[in-house]
Write a protein that holds these residues in place. Structure first.
Motif, mmCIF file in Angstrom:
data_model
loop_
_atom_site.group_PDB
_atom_site.id
_atom_site.type_symbol
_atom_site.label_atom_id
_atom_site.label_comp_id
_atom_site.label_asym_id
_atom_site.label_seq_id
_atom_site.Cartn_x
_atom_site.Cartn_y
_atom_site.Cartn_z
ATOM 1 N N ASN A 331 0.834 -1.209 0.000
ATOM 2 C CA ASN A 331 0.000 0.000 0.000
ATOM 3 C C ASN A 331 0.866 1.255 0.000
ATOM 4 N N ALA A 332 1.936 1.212 0.808
ATOM 5 C CA ALA A 332 2.833 2.372 0.861
ATOM 6 C C ALA A 332 3.493 2.596 -0.497
ATOM 7 N N MET A 336 3.069 5.830 -2.917
ATOM 8 C CA MET A 336 4.214 6.593 -3.400
ATOM 9 C C MET A 336 4.195 6.679 -4.925
ATOM 10 N N GLU A 337 3.776 5.589 -5.577
ATOM 11 C CA GLU A 337 3.689 5.616 -7.032
ATOM 12 C C GLU A 337 2.711 6.700 -7.489
ATOM 13 N N GLN A 338 1.551 6.772 -6.832
ATOM 14 C CA GLN A 338 0.578 7.806 -7.182
ATOM 15 C C GLN A 338 1.142 9.198 -6.890
ATOM 16 N N ALA A 339 1.861 9.305 -5.777
ATOM 17 C CA ALA A 339 2.452 10.596 -5.422
ATOM 18 C C ALA A 339 3.490 11.027 -6.449
ATOM 19 N N LEU A 340 4.211 10.060 -7.036
ATOM 20 C CA LEU A 340 5.204 10.392 -8.057
ATOM 21 C C LEU A 340 4.532 10.911 -9.334
ATOM 22 N N GLU A 391 11.939 4.039 -11.989
ATOM 23 C CA GLU A 391 12.375 3.080 -13.001
ATOM 24 C C GLU A 391 11.306 2.015 -13.221
ATOM 25 N N GLU A 392 10.808 1.457 -12.126
ATOM 26 C CA GLU A 392 9.860 0.350 -12.204
ATOM 27 C C GLU A 392 8.579 0.757 -12.917
ATOM 28 N N THR A 393 8.107 1.959 -12.671
ATOM 29 C CA THR A 393 6.853 2.426 -13.257
ATOM 30 C C THR A 393 7.023 3.035 -14.636
ATOM 31 N N GLY A 394 8.262 3.248 -15.066
ATOM 32 C CA GLY A 394 8.506 3.879 -16.351
ATOM 33 C C GLY A 394 8.451 5.395 -16.306
#
Length: 605
Positions: A331-332, A336-340, A391-394
């Motif tokens: 979840n964290a 963080m992905e959404q925050a990025l 990197e992971e999310t592109g």
């Protein structure tokens, strides 16, 4: 006249039979006709007309409700039911009701010489296909053909529906049930606890790319077959997307379930025979428990996926049970992905700049642009906390373009106020370097900002430089042809091919900071650093050492012939405004200020 049994026997078919177009219909399916008629002559005339029109008949003639029920109970399905209106003790309406009660779906056609218009309408409203008057009997044949076409269309539609239901509920390749079926089955399994296992074929997409999709399907089918055989009646196996399966298994003891999962994995993971070759497959298994972890199947499947994501490819321990801490981390990470995404959209990223200095006099020859995240409500986020996720999310591709554009603009802004710098260094990630738009993007940004290509240095890691040699060389050559300087970052941590390294059109090697930090009062020498400097000089590459924190390290590097340094000894990464005074000064004066082993400051963790 053809011989038809009065109770539904098959008509005799001596020899070949032909339709009106001369086609042999001997092997065609006969038209199955159920006739409800008490007049033998009328029945004979009807059957003769049908025989002449359709060629093959399988018929029965009844004259009572009991006979009707008996005929409807015969094996097979009647194609059409033809009923006289007035019969001994009942009429066509009663026969229709009896046929409907028995589940008959064949077209029900009423033939009558005395049925009123109102009765005909009522019969059709009740479900009769049509009503034919006996004085207009030639209409019967087109009506039968019409109803047969409608019946076939309805039958085809039902078949398509059944096939769609099959496709919706069962996997086409493996024949295993899909997700919805498994969800329904979970509650039906015996025992107080059910294990929900997600089983993934490791590197399944690579199998498809290497051997083709037909081979990948065969791998899925064989793994499914082995899973079914291994699980037996103890559980339920289902197929999910791509190379994934789900398994429901009853059990109350986690240790026993773990042993059972290990057995299933061992029995399923033997080499497969695909065509003429042997294919080895690995399995990764994540397990969640109902109702301990959750009561909803889809939620349990997500938890099993989280557990499976903890399995390292190639690791012997390929089974992981879900732990709530995984969900918290997941979840964290999601948040963080959404925050990025928001950070990119809302300009929350900033650049800090670290000086690169000439050995000896400490003159600042360049700066390296380093990405930082100024997250609202959290302050400055350490790059180690988000770079890997970019990197992971592109997202690193878009973020990298922003970094390059911002760094070039800042270089030109400094140049405009009299700051003299030889270069601005910018890192490129592996994902950026693989992007087909990299070279055009760099060219666009240089044109937009007006920056001289010779003042830009792009850094790639040793791993990127050694991967896919021809494609990398071509891209580096294009960048170098533009006048851009190229550097290999973190050198010494990879496995460089010296022959290939000699061909690379790079200008500089940056010694990884791990080698520099190992130099201290106890180990004041580093054969590795000496070897890297010697190698670089033999290849006519410039050398810069990263992570320089003490004068002792700087002195050793000077003695090795390392021409440039970067590290906290000369300055930590700073925002552009705070970097300005140091740049205007033009050099980092450090002589006599620090003891040999005293770090300038403690880098953030």
């Amino acid at each position: 006249m053809p011989n038809h049994a009065a109770t539904g026997g098959m008509m005799e078919m001596p020899g070949a039979r032909y339709d009106h177009d001369g086609r042999d219909v001997s092997a065609a399916a006969p038209l199955r006709v159920l006739l409800i008629e008490d007049d033998e002559d009328d029945a004979a005339l009807l059957l003769l007309a049908l025989d002449n029109a359709f060629g093959l008949l399988d018929s029965a003639c009844v004259d009572s409700l009991a006979g009707l029920r008996a005929a409807l109970s015969l094996p097979g399905r009647w194609d059409v039911v033809i009923c006289d209106h007035t019969l001994p003790g009942f009429d066509a309406r009663a026969a229709l009701a009896a046929a409907q009660a028995f589940g008959n779906t064949a077209p029900f056609i009423i033939v009558s010489g005395s049925m009123s218009e109102s009765d005909a309408v009522a019969a059709i409203e009740a479900g009769a296909a049509d009503m034919i008057s006996k004085d207009r009997l030639p209409r019967l044949l087109p009506v039968i053909r019409r109803e047969m076409q409608k019946s076939r269309a309805a039958s085809d539609f039902q078949l398509v529906q059944a096939q769609l239901r099959q496709l919706a509920c069962y996997d086409e390749v493996t024949g295993l049930p899909k997700r919805d079926f498994l969800a329904a089955q979970m509650a039906a399994l015996p025992g107080a606890q059910v294990a929900v296992a997600l089983i993934s074929i490791s590197r399944f997409s690579h199998i498809g790319r290497s051997l083709g999709m037909a081979a990948a399907d065969e791998v899925r089918a064989q793994v499914a077959s082995r899973l079914r055989k291994s699980v037996g009646s103890a559980g339920v196996v289902g197929a999910l997307e791509a190379g994934r399966f789900a398994l429901l298994l009853s059990g109350s003891d986690p240790a026993q379930l773990a042993d059972e999962m290990a057995r299933i994995s061992n029995e399923t993971g033997w080499p497969l025979r695909i065509g003429e070759q042997e294919v080895f497959v690995g399995l990764r298994i994540g397990v969640s428990l109902y109702p301990r972890d959750n009561s909803q199947f889809n939620a349990l499947l997500v938890q099993a996926a989280l557990a499976m994501s903890q399995v390292k490819v190639g690791c012997r321990h390929n089974i992981v049970f879900f732990d709530p801490a995984m969900e918290m981390r997941g979840n964290a990470r999601w948040q963080m992905e959404q925050a990025l995404h928001h950070a990119l959209r809302n300009d929350e990223f900033v650049l800090h700049y670290q000086p690169q200095v000439a050995a000896g006099d400490g003159a600042i020859v360049g700066v390296e642009a380093l990405l930082r995240w100024q997250q609202p409500g959290h302050g400055l986020v350490a790059p180690s906390a988000f770079i890997d996720l970019l990197e992971e999310t592109g997202l690193i591709v878009a973020a990298g373009e922003w970094v390059l554009r911002t760094a070039c603009r800042q270089f030109m802004a400094w140049k405009g106020v009299g700051v003299r710098l030889q270069r601005m260094a910018v890192n490129l990630s592996a994902l950026q370097f693989s992007d087909s738009d990299l070279v055009p993007m760099v060219r666009r940004i240089l044109a937009e900002t007006g920056m001289d290509a010779h003042c830009l240095e792009l850094e790639i890691t040793e791993g990127i430089a050694m991967d896919n040699e021809d494609a990398v060389f071509d891209k580096l050559r294009q960048l170098r042809a533009m006048g851009i300087c190229l550097a290999i970052d973190d050198f010494g941590t990879g496995y460089s091919n010296l022959g290939y390294l000699h061909r690379l059109p790079v200008n500089r090697i940056k010694i990884d900071q791990s080698f520099v930090r190992a130099i201290d009062a106890r180990t004041p020498d580093s054969p590795i650093v000496r070897a890297i400097v010697t190698l670089a000089r033999s290849l006519a590459f410039d050398v810069l050492a990263e992570g320089v924190e003490t004068p002792l390290q700087a002195q050793f590097l000077d003695g090795c012939g390392c021409g440039e340094h970067q590290g906290y000894l000369y300055g930590k990464p700073l925002p552009a405004a705070e970097m300005m005074p140091l740049l205007l000064q033009g050099a980092c004066g450090i002589a006599g200020v620090y003891s040999p082993d005293q770090p300038v400051c403690c880098p953030p963790g």
